[in-house]
Enzyme design. Structure first.
Site, PDB file in Angstrom:
ATOM      1  N   ASP A 155      46.784  33.767  26.691  1.00 43.50           N
ATOM      2  CA  ASP A 155      46.376  34.950  27.448  1.00 43.50           C
ATOM      3  C   ASP A 155      44.880  35.168  27.263  1.00 43.50           C
ATOM      4  OD1 ASP A 155      48.105  37.678  28.551  1.00 43.50           O
ATOM      5  OD2 ASP A 155      45.965  37.877  28.131  1.00 43.50           O
ATOM      6  N   ASN A 185      57.220  42.164  31.459  1.00 39.48           N
ATOM      7  CA  ASN A 185      56.939  43.413  32.158  1.00 39.48           C
ATOM      8  C   ASN A 185      57.378  43.237  33.608  1.00 39.48           C
ATOM      9  OD1 ASN A 185      55.708  44.612  29.879  1.00 39.48           O
ATOM     10  ND2 ASN A 185      53.784  43.558  30.324  1.00 39.48           N
ATOM     11  N   GLY A 241      53.978  47.975  33.393  1.00 40.36           N
ATOM     12  CA  GLY A 241      52.810  47.264  32.854  1.00 40.36           C
ATOM     13  C   GLY A 241      52.546  45.914  33.479  1.00 40.36           C
ATOM     14  N   SER A 264      50.895  43.389  35.761  1.00 42.15           N
ATOM     15  CA  SER A 264      49.649  43.364  36.535  1.00 42.15           C
ATOM     16  C   SER A 264      49.505  42.084  37.346  1.00 42.15           C
ATOM     17  CB  SER A 264      48.440  43.531  35.608  1.00 42.15           C
ATOM     18  OG  SER A 264      48.397  42.490  34.654  1.00 42.15           O
ATOM     19  N   HIS A 290      56.325  36.096  34.267  1.00 44.65           N
ATOM     20  CA  HIS A 290      55.805  35.457  33.061  1.00 44.65           C
ATOM     21  C   HIS A 290      56.428  36.097  31.831  1.00 44.65           C
ATOM     22  CE1 HIS A 290      53.085  38.670  34.373  1.00 44.65           C
ATOM     23  NE2 HIS A 290      52.875  38.944  33.094  1.00 44.65           N
ATOM     24  N   LEU A 291      56.562  35.276  30.786  1.00 47.92           N
ATOM     25  CA  LEU A 291      57.011  35.730  29.466  1.00 47.92           C
ATOM     26  C   LEU A 291      55.786  35.770  28.575  1.00 47.92           C
ATOM     27  CD1 LEU A 291      59.665  34.620  30.756  1.00 47.92           C
ATOM     28  CD2 LEU A 291      60.231  33.670  28.526  1.00 47.92           C
ATOM     29  N   HIS A 292      55.585  36.901  27.907  1.00 49.06           N
ATOM     30  CA  HIS A 292      54.542  36.979  26.883  1.00 49.06           C
ATOM     31  C   HIS A 292      55.164  36.550  25.552  1.00 49.06           C
ATOM     32  CE1 HIS A 292      51.685  39.782  29.078  1.00 49.06           C
ATOM     33  NE2 HIS A 292      52.801  40.048  29.737  1.00 49.06           N
TER      34      HIS A 292
HETATM   35  P1  AMP Z   1      51.294  41.594  32.773  1.00 51.54           P
HETATM   36  O1  AMP Z   1      50.463  42.812  32.538  1.00 51.54           O
HETATM   37  O2  AMP Z   1      52.636  41.603  32.073  1.00 51.54           O
HETATM   38  O3  AMP Z   1      51.425  41.275  34.253  1.00 51.54           O
HETATM   39  O4  AMP Z   1      50.523  40.391  32.098  1.00 51.54           O
HETATM   40  C1  AMP Z   1      49.510  39.692  32.739  1.00 51.54           C
HETATM   41  C2  AMP Z   1      48.709  39.026  31.665  1.00 51.54           C
HETATM   42  O5  AMP Z   1      47.937  38.005  32.249  1.00 51.54           O
HETATM   43  C3  AMP Z   1      47.738  39.949  30.921  1.00 51.54           C
HETATM   44  O6  AMP Z   1      48.061  39.951  29.537  1.00 51.54           O
HETATM   45  C4  AMP Z   1      46.378  39.329  31.211  1.00 51.54           C
HETATM   46  O7  AMP Z   1      45.522  39.424  30.103  1.00 51.54           O
HETATM   47  C5  AMP Z   1      46.743  37.899  31.534  1.00 51.54           C
HETATM   48  N1  AMP Z   1      45.823  37.188  32.391  1.00 51.54           N
HETATM   49  C6  AMP Z   1      45.296  37.608  33.565  1.00 51.54           C
HETATM   50  N2  AMP Z   1      44.526  36.656  34.101  1.00 51.54           N
HETATM   51  C7  AMP Z   1      44.557  35.602  33.245  1.00 51.54           C
HETATM   52  C8  AMP Z   1      43.944  34.311  33.228  1.00 51.54           C
HETATM   53  N3  AMP Z   1      43.129  33.888  34.225  1.00 51.54           N
HETATM   54  N4  AMP Z   1      44.205  33.485  32.186  1.00 51.54           N
HETATM   55  C9  AMP Z   1      45.008  33.892  31.178  1.00 51.54           C
HETATM   56  N5  AMP Z   1      45.615  35.088  31.144  1.00 51.54           N
HETATM   57  C10 AMP Z   1      45.390  35.945  32.161  1.00 51.54           C
END
Ligand code: AMP
Length: 113
Positions: free
Chosen positions: A30, A86, A92, A94, A99-101
């Site tokens: 991330d 999310n 949350g 975005s 995706h899985l964190h």
């Molecule tokens: P979410 O808020 O669950 O949709 O998580 C999206 C995640 O993607 C966030 O933690 C961002 O920091 C991450 N993110 C956004 N753009 C990039 C990128 N180009 N490379 C790596 N991570 C990213």
């Protein structure tokens, strides 16, 4: 379906720190880490949210969980990590590509915020 920044990472149109890839998914660090280890696992198929997955995605969703375990072992955090999905802006989300964190490397409180 409109593609997202994660679609661009899959197609190598923008860079990412990719640490795992197989035929169905990709894992990369991330860009704005919320823990010492913060990795995202994404399916190559562009499913916007978990709630948009269909019965036909059953094997893919299972594959993502198995990949999470594999990546956690690869990173040496298998004994203590958290998986977060999310779903929806109010939760949350975005980036509207499922995706899985994987979060690890610091105490992870419960309940989460
Ligand atoms: P979410 O808020 O669950 O949709 O998580 C999206 C995640 O993607 C966030 O933690 C961002 O920091 C991450 N993110 C956004 N753009 C990039 C990128 N180009 N490379 C790596 N991570 C990213």
């Amino acid at each position: 379906m409109t593609t997202t920044i994660f679609g661009k990472i899959i197609r190598r149109e923008i860079p990412a720190d990719i640490i795992y890839e197989d035929e169905m998914c990709l894992a990369f660090r991330d860009v704005n880490p919320q823990a010492p280890t913060h990795v995202l696992i994404i399916p190559k198929r562009e499913i916007p949210r978990l709630c948009d997955a269909a019965d036909a995605d059953q094997a893919l969703l299972g594959h993502l969980l198995l990949a999470a375990g594999k990546v956690a072992r690869q990173l040496g955090v298998a004994d203590a990590f958290r998986l977060v999905v999310n779903n929806g802006a109010d939760a949350g989300q975005s980036v509207f590509h499922l995706h899985l964190h994987i979060l690890a490397g610091r105490p992870l409180r419960w309940p989460p915020g």
